[in-house]
Motif scaffolding. Sequence first.
Motif, PDB file in Angstrom:
ATOM      1  N   ILE A 101     -28.138  -6.311  10.304  1.00  0.00           N
ATOM      2  CA  ILE A 101     -26.808  -6.850   9.984  1.00  0.00           C
ATOM      3  C   ILE A 101     -26.864  -8.357  10.162  1.00  0.00           C
ATOM      4  N   VAL A 102     -26.759  -9.095   9.047  1.00  0.00           N
ATOM      5  CA  VAL A 102     -26.990 -10.535   9.109  1.00  0.00           C
ATOM      6  C   VAL A 102     -25.704 -11.359   9.159  1.00  0.00           C
ATOM      7  N   ASP A 103     -24.573 -10.765   8.825  1.00  0.00           N
ATOM      8  CA  ASP A 103     -23.322 -11.524   8.904  1.00  0.00           C
ATOM      9  C   ASP A 103     -22.156 -10.572   9.143  1.00  0.00           C
ATOM     10  N   THR A 104     -21.207 -11.006   9.950  1.00  0.00           N
ATOM     11  CA  THR A 104     -20.040 -10.182  10.279  1.00  0.00           C
ATOM     12  C   THR A 104     -18.801 -11.054  10.231  1.00  0.00           C
ATOM     13  N   ARG A 105     -17.795 -10.611   9.518  1.00  0.00           N
ATOM     14  CA  ARG A 105     -16.512 -11.340   9.532  1.00  0.00           C
ATOM     15  C   ARG A 105     -15.390 -10.350   9.807  1.00  0.00           C
ATOM     16  N   ILE A 106     -14.428 -10.795  10.585  1.00  0.00           N
ATOM     17  CA  ILE A 106     -13.361  -9.891  11.000  1.00  0.00           C
ATOM     18  C   ILE A 106     -12.010 -10.380  10.513  1.00  0.00           C
ATOM     19  N   GLY A 107     -11.231  -9.460  10.006  1.00  0.00           N
ATOM     20  CA  GLY A 107      -9.889  -9.805   9.543  1.00  0.00           C
ATOM     21  C   GLY A 107      -8.906  -8.719   9.897  1.00  0.00           C
ATOM     22  N   LYS A 108      -7.782  -8.685   9.176  1.00  0.00           N
ATOM     23  CA  LYS A 108      -6.752  -7.696   9.436  1.00  0.00           C
ATOM     24  C   LYS A 108      -6.678  -6.702   8.296  1.00  0.00           C
ATOM     25  N   TYR A 109      -6.360  -5.462   8.665  1.00  0.00           N
ATOM     26  CA  TYR A 109      -6.118  -4.423   7.674  1.00  0.00           C
ATOM     27  C   TYR A 109      -4.676  -3.967   7.847  1.00  0.00           C
ATOM     28  N   ILE A 110      -3.890  -4.040   6.795  1.00  0.00           N
ATOM     29  CA  ILE A 110      -2.472  -3.663   6.901  1.00  0.00           C
ATOM     30  C   ILE A 110      -2.149  -2.603   5.856  1.00  0.00           C
ATOM     31  N   GLU A 111      -1.495  -1.552   6.302  1.00  0.00           N
ATOM     32  CA  GLU A 111      -1.110  -0.479   5.394  1.00  0.00           C
ATOM     33  C   GLU A 111       0.409  -0.450   5.298  1.00  0.00           C
ATOM     34  N   LEU A 112       0.928  -0.580   4.090  1.00  0.00           N
ATOM     35  CA  LEU A 112       2.382  -0.544   3.887  1.00  0.00           C
ATOM     36  C   LEU A 112       2.755   0.699   3.102  1.00  0.00           C
ATOM     37  N   LYS A 113       3.832   1.352   3.503  1.00  0.00           N
ATOM     38  CA  LYS A 113       4.405   2.416   2.677  1.00  0.00           C
ATOM     39  C   LYS A 113       5.606   1.804   1.965  1.00  0.00           C
ATOM     40  N   ILE A 114       5.576   1.865   0.641  1.00  0.00           N
ATOM     41  CA  ILE A 114       6.593   1.172  -0.151  1.00  0.00           C
ATOM     42  C   ILE A 114       7.366   2.157  -1.009  1.00  0.00           C
ATOM     43  N   ASN A 115       8.655   2.054  -0.930  1.00  0.00           N
ATOM     44  CA  ASN A 115       9.553   2.859  -1.738  1.00  0.00           C
ATOM     45  C   ASN A 115       9.807   2.131  -3.057  1.00  0.00           C
ATOM     46  N   ALA A 116       9.087   2.497  -4.106  1.00  0.00           N
ATOM     47  CA  ALA A 116       9.254   1.783  -5.380  1.00  0.00           C
ATOM     48  C   ALA A 116       9.194   2.774  -6.533  1.00  0.00           C
ATOM     49  N   GLU A 117       9.731   2.361  -7.660  1.00  0.00           N
ATOM     50  CA  GLU A 117       9.756   3.240  -8.833  1.00  0.00           C
ATOM     51  C   GLU A 117       8.395   3.287  -9.524  1.00  0.00           C
ATOM     52  N   THR A 118       7.801   2.105  -9.688  1.00  0.00           N
ATOM     53  CA  THR A 118       6.536   2.020 -10.426  1.00  0.00           C
ATOM     54  C   THR A 118       5.465   1.329  -9.585  1.00  0.00           C
ATOM     55  N   LYS A 119       4.203   1.535 -10.006  1.00  0.00           N
ATOM     56  CA  LYS A 119       3.083   0.889  -9.312  1.00  0.00           C
ATOM     57  C   LYS A 119       3.201  -0.637  -9.419  1.00  0.00           C
ATOM     58  N   GLN A 120       3.646  -1.112 -10.586  1.00  0.00           N
ATOM     59  CA  GLN A 120       3.795  -2.562 -10.796  1.00  0.00           C
ATOM     60  C   GLN A 120       4.771  -3.152  -9.775  1.00  0.00           C
ATOM     61  N   GLU A 121       5.872  -2.438  -9.561  1.00  0.00           N
ATOM     62  CA  GLU A 121       6.884  -2.915  -8.612  1.00  0.00           C
ATOM     63  C   GLU A 121       6.284  -2.957  -7.194  1.00  0.00           C
ATOM     64  N   ALA A 122       5.553  -1.898  -6.833  1.00  0.00           N
ATOM     65  CA  ALA A 122       4.937  -1.845  -5.499  1.00  0.00           C
ATOM     66  C   ALA A 122       3.924  -2.978  -5.333  1.00  0.00           C
TER      67      ALA A 122
END
Lengths: 86, 86
Positions: free
Chosen positions: A34-55
């Motif tokens: 393993i030559v490189d490691t970067r750490i960030g955030k993972y966020i999961e949202l549940k969205i109430n929307a009509e279409t995928k485009q809106e979400a």
Amino acid sequence: MFTAKINISLRKTILDPQGKAVEHSLKSLGFGSIVDTRIGKYIELKINAETKQEAEKISEEACRKLLANPVMEDYSFEVFKNGDII
Amino acid sequence: MFTAKINISLRKTILDPQGKAVEHSLKSLGFGSIVDTRIGKYIELKINAETKQEAEKISEEACRKLLANPVMEDYSFEVFKNGDII
């Protein structure tokens, strides 16, 4: 109902000390390949929307307005339709 | 050279106060359609491996041994082949 999976990480040019620390620990545990490691955030949202485009629009706006710091961070997301209706 | 994109999040049954705080902030900003928020870690590894299978095995092992807490967290990852050779 849609689920947005958002990954936020520091821009490539910005030093990531947390990533470096984990990389060092991995090396100590014998993960020499393993030559490189970067750490960030993972966020999961549940969205109430009509279409995928809106979400997707809502996810983009949430990232821009609150979740990511546009100066230091990059973000990417994927939106999935949920099988179960709440 | 392969890149592993790893998402680690708290198990569904475990309370996520950070996620709740962000959800509250999103609601205050007018994102009424976001009904649930959970926050985890996003980790990107660059792995020097011969095959995708080998890179996946290394990623799995790194998650199990160091990156994720198997009692409280779930992890998932995807491994991609890198175009650029380092």
